[in-house]
Enzyme design. Structure first.
Site, PDB file in Angstrom:
ATOM      1  N   CYS A 138     116.032  23.485  59.553  1.00  0.00           N
ATOM      2  CA  CYS A 138     117.507  23.179  59.959  1.00  0.00           C
ATOM      3  C   CYS A 138     117.940  24.387  61.194  1.00  0.00           C
ATOM      4  O   CYS A 138     117.494  24.191  62.357  1.00  0.00           O
ATOM      5  CB  CYS A 138     118.571  23.494  58.674  1.00  0.00           C
ATOM      6  SG  CYS A 138     119.957  22.767  59.024  1.00  0.00           S
ATOM      7  N   GLU A 147     115.892  19.538  54.011  1.00  0.00           N
ATOM      8  CA  GLU A 147     116.322  20.769  53.494  1.00  0.00           C
ATOM      9  C   GLU A 147     117.021  20.585  52.194  1.00  0.00           C
ATOM     10  O   GLU A 147     117.731  19.740  52.234  1.00  0.00           O
ATOM     11  CB  GLU A 147     117.204  21.419  54.576  1.00  0.00           C
ATOM     12  CG  GLU A 147     117.416  22.911  54.109  1.00  0.00           C
ATOM     13  CD  GLU A 147     118.659  23.486  54.953  1.00  0.00           C
ATOM     14  OE1 GLU A 147     118.750  24.870  55.271  1.00  0.00           O
ATOM     15  OE2 GLU A 147     119.464  22.638  55.827  1.00  0.00           O
ATOM     16  N   LYS A 170     113.001  30.168  55.389  1.00  0.00           N
ATOM     17  CA  LYS A 170     113.949  29.822  56.571  1.00  0.00           C
ATOM     18  C   LYS A 170     114.214  31.165  57.314  1.00  0.00           C
ATOM     19  O   LYS A 170     114.760  32.083  56.528  1.00  0.00           O
ATOM     20  CB  LYS A 170     115.139  29.017  56.322  1.00  0.00           C
ATOM     21  CG  LYS A 170     116.132  28.758  57.266  1.00  0.00           C
ATOM     22  CD  LYS A 170     117.335  27.996  56.823  1.00  0.00           C
ATOM     23  CE  LYS A 170     118.285  27.682  57.915  1.00  0.00           C
ATOM     24  NZ  LYS A 170     119.415  27.017  57.109  1.00  0.00           N
TER      25      LYS A 170
END
Length: 278
Positions: A158, A40, A117
């Site tokens: 994440c 990330e 995300k």
């Protein structure tokens, strides 16, 4: 088939981060990898918003993305660029904010898939750290899978790791591998990183490839490292510990077949109706 994972200590200079990634592409190709996975925020890790503003661009202008595409084409290697912070355009929902966007790039340098995300981290930790992703980022709206040389790859980033419904959606759609690039804090990493990633692999009966940020960063944060490759039975194939660098893991289709035949969870899943009020 071999996957390469790049564990980075990304800093505040995108050019330096791009150089690290492009060097890893050459090394991964020389090491026999079919695909490289990066963490990330591979291109820039800087929580000073004023300083970072000069390094943030729309996707088509991002220099790190351009450098990675060029290197992928030069070496004929697929790359999962874990994520970059890119400015959203006027034609996108959440225009004016950033997207935490991952890219799958093929061996000719073409972008095969993008993923924004979906779950954003807003929290005050006991350590004194405070994270406010929603202040700057717009969440993604859809799950993404893409065919790669290693198999059908489902994308996450994440904090998404804590939401198993996303991974169920990806495996239901045919994902046999799950990418989870991350920049986990040391506090949450030590407590949850290994167990959550192994759980996602077991639940989805899929390989998990999680390239991570590590170490002390220029903006003052510290990340956990321990980039992992995990097989569908939950076995850790690679744990890179704390040092930055490149690691390799073998992705053997027989491991997928073994796990799914021993415990056929995908066949046994059922839709759960809403709970009836009593």
């Amino acid at each position: 088939m071999r996957a390469a994972l790049l564990q980075m200590t990304s800093g505040i200079d995108p050019a330096a981060n791009a150089a690290t990634i492009t060097a890893a592409i050459a090394e991964a190709k020389a090491g026999g990898a079919a695909m490289l996975f990066t963490p990330e925020m591979s291109g820039l890790l800087d929580r000073d918003r004023d300083r970072a503003a000069g390094s943030l661009f729309r996707e088509e202008e991002d220099r790190v993305l351009a450098a990675v595409r060029e290197a992928a084409a030069k070496h004929g290697l697929w790359v999962h660029l874990g994520s970059l912070a890119v400015l959203r355009g006027a034609d996108e929902d959440g225009a004016g904010k950033l997207a935490n966007r991952g890219f799958v790039i093929d061996g000719s340098g073409e972008i095969r898939a993008r993923y924004d995300k979906m779950h954003l981290f807003d929290v005050d930790l006991a350590s004194g750290e405070s994270w406010r992703e929603l202040a700057s980022y717009a969440p993604g709206e859809r799950a993404v899978i893409v065919e790669t040389p290693l198999g059908m790859l489902g994308l996450a980033i994440c904090y998404d790791l804590r939401f198993p419904d996303l991974f169920r959606t990806l495996s239901d759609a045919g994902a046999t591998l799950l990418a989870v690039p991350a920049a986990f804090t040391r506090l949450t990493g030590a407590a949850h990183w290994h167990v959550l990633l192994r759980a996602r692999a077991i639940e989805a009966a899929a390989f998990v490839l999680a390239a991570a940020q590590t170490g002390e960063h220029e903006d003052g944060r510290a990340t956990y490292g321990h980039s992992l490759a995990i097989d569908p039975w939950g076995k850790v194939l690679l744990d890179m510990g704390a040092p930055a660098g490149l690691g390799f893991a073998e992705i053997e289709p027989s491991r997928l077949e073994m796990a799914r035949s021993r415990v056929p969870v995908l066949q046994h899943r059922r839709a759960i109706p809403p709970i009836a009020a009593s």
